[in-house]
Enzyme design. Structure first.
Site: not given
Ligand code: 5GP
Ligand code: ZN
Length: 109
Positions: A90, A2, A95, A82, A97, A93, A28, A44, A5
């Site tokens: 989205t 992913c 995470h 989320n 925030h 993996h 982010d 992961h 990862c």
């Molecule tokens: P989710 O919507 O899954 O809670 O948040 C995914 C977060 O990852 C989003 O806020 C998005 O801006 C961030 N994100 C997605 N791809 C990347 C990336 O390649 N690098 C970084 N630093 N953040 C990412």
């Molecule tokens: Zn991962």
């Protein structure tokens, strides 16, 4: 592998805000607040539903240290995890925030 990862393994370069044995913290890519970082467990798992006591113990006590490092200790901050479709996840993996640097609105949309 992913996308997070790939960042953790170094395949995709990043500038970590903080890291230790269990965690990588990165900014982010689309910040929603003046301070917006993602706390990534290096191991992961898809989402919070799969967390165990060992990982929780590696992550949660570090949050106050990361907040302090980012200058958020005095005014406070918000954690968001989320989860799944309705939670707006989205990247599958886990995470956390960590947002701050301004007064944040509530409730979430
Ligand atoms: P989710 O919507 O899954 O809670 O948040 C995914 C977060 O990852 C989003 O806020 C998005 O801006 C961030 N994100 C997605 N791809 C990347 C990336 O390649 N690098 C970084 N630093 N953040 C990412
Ligand atoms: Zn991962």
């Amino acid at each position: 592998m992913c996308i997070f990862c790939k960042i953790i393994s170094g395949e995709i370069p990043s500038e970590p805000v903080y890291q230790d044995e269990h965690l990588l913290v990165i900014k982010d890519i689309a910040p929603a607040a003046p301070v917006h970082v993602l706390i990534l467990p290096k191991k992961h798992i898809d989402n919070i539903s799969q967390i165990d006591a060992e990982l929780a113990a590696a992550v949660f006590p570090k949050i106050k240290d990361i907040a302090k490092l980012l200058g958020l200790e005095e005014n406070g901050y918000r954690l968001v995890v989320n989860t799944g479709k309705d939670g707006g996840q989205t990247v599958n993996h886990l995470h956390i925030h960590l947002l701050g640097g301004r007064e944040l609105a509530w409730p979430a949309g």
